[in-house]
Design an enzyme around this catalytic site. Structure first.
Site, PDB file in Angstrom:
ATOM      1  N   GLY A   1      20.346 -10.073  11.011  1.00  0.00           N
ATOM      2  CA  GLY A   1      19.963  -9.858   9.618  1.00  0.00           C
ATOM      3  C   GLY A   1      19.919  -8.390   9.248  1.00  0.00           C
ATOM      4  N   ALA A   2      19.678  -7.526  10.241  1.00  0.00           N
ATOM      5  CA  ALA A   2      19.641  -6.091   9.967  1.00  0.00           C
ATOM      6  C   ALA A   2      21.007  -5.586   9.506  1.00  0.00           C
ATOM      7  CB  ALA A   2      19.170  -5.334  11.205  1.00  0.00           C
TER       8      ALA A   2
ATOM      9  N   GLY B   1     -11.055  10.709  -4.596  1.00  0.00           N
ATOM     10  CA  GLY B   1     -11.505   9.719  -5.567  1.00  0.00           C
ATOM     11  C   GLY B   1     -10.358   9.259  -6.440  1.00  0.00           C
ATOM     12  N   GLY B   2     -10.637   9.061  -7.722  1.00  0.00           N
ATOM     13  CA  GLY B   2      -9.624   8.598  -8.661  1.00  0.00           C
ATOM     14  C   GLY B   2      -8.457   9.557  -8.803  1.00  0.00           C
TER      15      GLY B   2
END
Length: 508
Positions: A404-405, A169-170
């Site tokens: 781009g890597a 839960g929370g």
């Protein structure tokens, strides 16, 4: 006076026994330690100083006024790990199932406030059934108070969560906002909604372990960093791990004496790269042969194996290591590896831990699934993390650095301080065959082969990038440790600041 002291000891004994011997026995029967036993393993012997031992809940609903246990289900305080101060809380499942009440939360908040005030790590041991239902919204308010402190402490003091039982839960959101999470196999789990609710709402049948166990969260979801065998192994791993981290963002890096020479030559690295460009090798070997005594603490080893993240030491001082792993997906960057590495890089930057990057990356992983799941935005997270980092950054390209890597992996263009390449490095927009097929469309197979050989001779090496100053030096593999050690010495007093801003807007 003696009677007063006797009464104090009686009250202490009552608090130490928690929910009673019967519930302690039930905890042991599950293969789990009690809250206090866990702190005995985690902390240096005799160093624990407890706070709020006599705190009691203030709930009068549902007959709770007649059910009061000193400490209210959580043990809080401070102690040392290898002589270094830490603040801790350990939820006690024997008291109301470790459920969080208003006062329980207040105890946790107090030690977090203290940690922020003095600059020391916070270690939370979670073993709780969740919010104490009898307290209703007061319990929820308690969670929110803890959440707020997690956010304020982020990047100020290291926060480590050890999940050693239920966390549902929370309750899951506090660990989720801490820096690292360790879980125990078969006895810990995390989920927002449990199997019963899942079955009711979606008609899916799933066990607690499959839904939110340690293996699930360290392989699939990446919520947790390590899955360990039992309570003891988890607590000992936490002791080792915390040794790598500074006490706060204002504290110097911890130093450990080492007999490993800073200029140790590792001849075996000269033959690490296979003759065939398509043959993989294990990047762990390079990492272990570079750091002090081969001691490398890997985080998230079971998730996104195409990139390796973890901590080692050079000349006794902590460094963060990020490395492409050719053994998995040829070392390609994908969504999961980008997110994994980006979070790690940002942690290192927040706590002034230098970053060493080993590069062997053929590009981003192609595919409809990757594109539709947002590889553009997720890949940008790693680029963003490296670009904003102001800590010392040393990069070593071992083999491929394509497209781009190449840019993303701590290139010189993203303010890399020292960028080295092995003679085996290939820095280009793409592999030779693909490049030739685009540049020389329409050539027959023989012509393609000839042009590919020409392209490889011209570009499949580090010297074009070196001629432009994008690579500081082409180095011998066997001297990698020596170069990194010298570089870290030079960069020890590096000073670099980003433009003032309230905060950045990383592509989440």
């Amino acid at each position: 006076m003696s009677s007063t002291i006797t009464e104090l000891e009686r009250k202490r004994a009552a608090a130490r026994v928690g929910g009673g011997e019967k519930r302690i026995a039930a905890q042991h029967a599950k293969g789990k330690l009690t809250a206090r036993e866990r702190l005995d393993v985690l902390l240096d012997e005799g160093s624990f100083e407890e706070y709020d031992m006599f705190v009691e809940h203030n709930c009068t609903d549902f007959g709770m006024q007649g059910q009061i246990v000193p400490g209210d289900g959580v043990v809080t305080g401070s102690g040392t790990i290898n002589g270094r101060l830490v603040f801790v809380f350990s939820q006690d499942f024997t008291v109301f199932g470790g459920s969080l009440s208003e006062r329980h939360a207040t105890k946790i908040c107090k030690i977090m406030d203290m940690a922020m005030k003095v600059g020391a790590p916070v270690i939370g041991i979670n073993d709780s059934g969740g919010a104490r239902i009898q307290e209703g919204v007061a319990s929820l308010a308690g969670y929110a108070e803890v959440f707020q402190r997690n956010v304020l402490a982020s990047g100020v003091v290291p926060q480590l969560s050890l999940i050693m039982g239920p966390c549902a839960g929370g309750a899951v959101y506090s660990p989720a906002m801490t820096d690292f999470i360790f879980m125990v196999k078969d006895s810990s789990y995390m989920f927002v909604t449990g199997p019963d609710v899942v079955k009711t709402v979606t008609n899916e049948v799933v066990t607690q372990e499959a839904l939110g166990g340690a293996i699930t969260h360290t392989t699939k979801s990446s919520v947790a960093d390590l899955a360990l065998e039992d309570d003891i192994e988890t607590l000992l791993a936490a002791r080792d791990f915390i040794d790598f981290l500074p006490a706060s963002n204002q504290s110097p890096l911890p130093e450990r004496p080492t007999s490993d020479p800073w200029d140790r030559i590792e001849d075996s690295l000269d033959t690490l790269i296979p003759a065939s460009a398509n043959q993989p090798y294990d990047m762990h070997e390079l990492i272990r042969k570079t750091v002090d005594e081969g001691d490398f603490f890997e985080v998230q080893p079971a998730h996104a194996g195409n990139i390796i993240t973890g901590f080692g030491r050079i000349e006794g001082r902590t460094v963060g290591i990020v490395a492409n792993q050719p053994m998995v997906l040829a070392g390609c960057l994908d969504i999961n590896s980008s997110k994994k590495a980006a979070r790690f890089v940002r942690f290192c930057d927040a706590f002034e831990i230098p970053i060493v990057t080993f590069v062997d990356v053929p590009g981003f992983l192609p595919g409809v699934g990757q594109e539709h799941s947002g590889i553009i935005k997720h890949g940008a997270k790693l680029l963003f993390a490296y670009a904003e980092a102001t800590v010392p950054k040393i990069t070593v390209i071992t083999r491929k650095a394509y497209g781009g890597a190449y840019d993303v992996m701590s290139s010189k263009h993203l303010r890399g301080d020292l960028n080295y390449a092995w003679p085996t490095a290939e820095i280009a927009v793409m592999g030779a065959k693909g490049a030739v097929e685009i540049i020389f469309r329409g050539l027959n197979a023989e012509g393609i082969a000839e042009k590919t050989a020409e392209y490889e001779a011209r570009f499949a090496n580090p010297f074009v990038a070196a001629s432009k100053g994008f690579i500081d030096e082409v180095i011998q593999p066997h001297s990698t440790r020596r170069r990194i050690a010298l570089g870290l010495r030079k960069l020890k007093n590096k000073a670099l600041e980003n433009p003032w801003k309230k905060h950045d807007n990383i592509p989440l």
